[in-house]
Design an enzyme around this catalytic site. Structure first.
Site, mmCIF file in Angstrom:
data_model
loop_
_atom_site.group_PDB
_atom_site.id
_atom_site.type_symbol
_atom_site.label_atom_id
_atom_site.label_comp_id
_atom_site.label_asym_id
_atom_site.label_seq_id
_atom_site.Cartn_x
_atom_site.Cartn_y
_atom_site.Cartn_z
ATOM 1 N N CYS A 13 -8.104 6.059 -0.628
ATOM 2 C CA CYS A 13 -8.673 5.744 0.678
ATOM 3 C C CYS A 13 -8.711 6.960 1.604
ATOM 4 O O CYS A 13 -9.273 7.986 1.254
ATOM 5 C CB CYS A 13 -7.885 4.573 1.287
ATOM 6 S SG CYS A 13 -8.758 3.682 2.585
ATOM 7 N N GLU A 36 -8.120 0.088 -4.881
ATOM 8 C CA GLU A 36 -6.849 0.379 -4.211
ATOM 9 C C GLU A 36 -5.995 -0.883 -4.109
ATOM 10 O O GLU A 36 -6.465 -1.933 -3.646
ATOM 11 C CB GLU A 36 -7.132 0.932 -2.808
ATOM 12 C CG GLU A 36 -5.883 1.272 -2.010
ATOM 13 C CD GLU A 36 -6.217 1.745 -0.605
ATOM 14 O OE1 GLU A 36 -5.318 2.331 0.030
ATOM 15 O OE2 GLU A 36 -7.354 1.539 -0.135
ATOM 16 N N LYS A 44 0.660 7.040 -2.119
ATOM 17 C CA LYS A 44 -0.131 7.522 -0.983
ATOM 18 C C LYS A 44 0.795 8.234 0.002
ATOM 19 O O LYS A 44 1.814 7.691 0.417
ATOM 20 C CB LYS A 44 -0.830 6.346 -0.312
ATOM 21 C CG LYS A 44 -1.824 6.718 0.778
ATOM 22 C CD LYS A 44 -2.562 5.478 1.273
ATOM 23 C CE LYS A 44 -3.625 5.826 2.300
ATOM 24 N NZ LYS A 44 -4.364 4.632 2.751
#
Length: 327
Positions: A160, A44, A126
């Protein structure tokens, strides 16, 4: 049946250097290509590095570190994305990688997916930055909550704690995901974070009936010392928390996970295992009840400007000025 050689890559960034980190990523892609790897996941926002400062500094103190990240962040497209795409092309490899994307004055946690010919086939952001991350990153939209066909199969990506959002995960399951690319920061929040990652990705593999290739980053002792010097934090928040692994559609580990150091987990993904799992439990087919439970999703790319043309007004003006009609 299709068999794909995949790699989950645990990598240390070159702290505070986009160019240095990209050079390291490119070298890694080419090395993996020589080993016959066809698909790889990197951590990430590894380019240029995860914003650890946002977890350990008070908001009013983080300006200096935030400016560093803004300066080193990635524009899409750019020389950075072209370098990664060219490496993917040379290696004949599909590559999923996390970057800090800069768009104007805002940063985003972005996942990039390059096909084996070097083409960028997905850029997704995200959707909900987590806790401290909201001080650094903007929010993505639903346009990236979809799978993409690639040279190695149908791929979905999440970053995540998006794995704690069951509806986001189901969007990919329902879209026919075969390989799921997961990525987390690593060297973060201690051993409990590693254990939570394991639960996240194994559960997704079971529910989706897909392979999960998961990568976390790694901070070495010198990098930890540098972050401690720059932020004044203790070492605990930037330690452990690594779990680089590949998971089968039955939720099993395919090789030993990496909990420390740099390296790769490499495994052959035999797509017959997807059929084996889905024969018993297909969450988008015979084990679903869409008349009872279904997902509503808005995949429309969001824009800050919506132009509404004055069409009706222009028509009215034209009609009012037709020749021969009274004024």
């Amino acid at each position: 049946m299709t068999v794909i050689k995949a790699a989950a890559v645990q990598l240390s960034p070159v702290l505070y250097s986009r160019e240095g980190t990209v050079d390291k990523v490119v070298k890694n892609i080419l090395d993996l290509g020589r080993q016959g790897v066809q698909f790889a996941t990197f951590p990430e926002t590894v380019v240029p590095y995860y914003p650890y400062f946002s977890f350990v500094e008070a908001p009013y103190k983080m300006g200096a570190e935030h400016y560093k990240l803004l300066d080193q962040a990635v524009t899409v497209p750019s020389d950075t994305t072209r370098a990664i795409g060219e490496a993917a092309k040379q290696a004949g490899m599909v590559v999923s990688i996390g970057v800090n994307e800069r768009d104007g004055g805002t940063l985003y946690n972005t996942q990039l997916l390059f096909d084996a010919d070097g083409t960028l086939i997905q850029r997704r952001r995200k959707i909900s930055p987590t806790y401290h991350e909201r001080m650094v990153w903007g929010q993505g939209d639903g346009s990236g909550l979809r799978c993409v066909d690639s040279a190695v199969g149908r791929i979905g990506q999440l970053a995540c704690w998006e794995h704690y959002n069951p509806l986001a995960r189901y969007a990919l399951m329902a879209d026919g995901e075969q390989i799921h690319s997961a990525m987390y920061p690593g060297s973060f929040a201690g051993d409990i974070f590693s254990e939570q990652i394991s639960v996240n990705i194994r559960q997704h593999a079971l529910e989706a009936g897909c392979f999960v290739v998961n990568a976390t980053a790694w901070l070495d002792a010198d990098q930890q010392a540098q972050i401690i010097k720059d932020t004044g934090c203790s070492i605990e928040p930037i330690s452990s928390g690594c779990f680089t692994a590949i998971i089968s559609p039955e939720g099993g580990l395919m090789g030993a996970p990496l909990r420390s150091g740099e390296g790769e987990v490499i495994a052959d993904l035999d797509f017959w295992a997807i059929d084996k799992r889905k024969r018993l439990m297909d969450s988008r087919g015979h084990y679903s009840r869409p008349e009872l439970l279904s997902l509503l999703i808005d995949r429309t790319p969001k824009s800050h400007v919506h132009e509404r043309r004055a069409h009706s007004m222009s028509v009215a003006v034209d009609e009012a000025h037709r020749p021969g009609e009274s004024k």
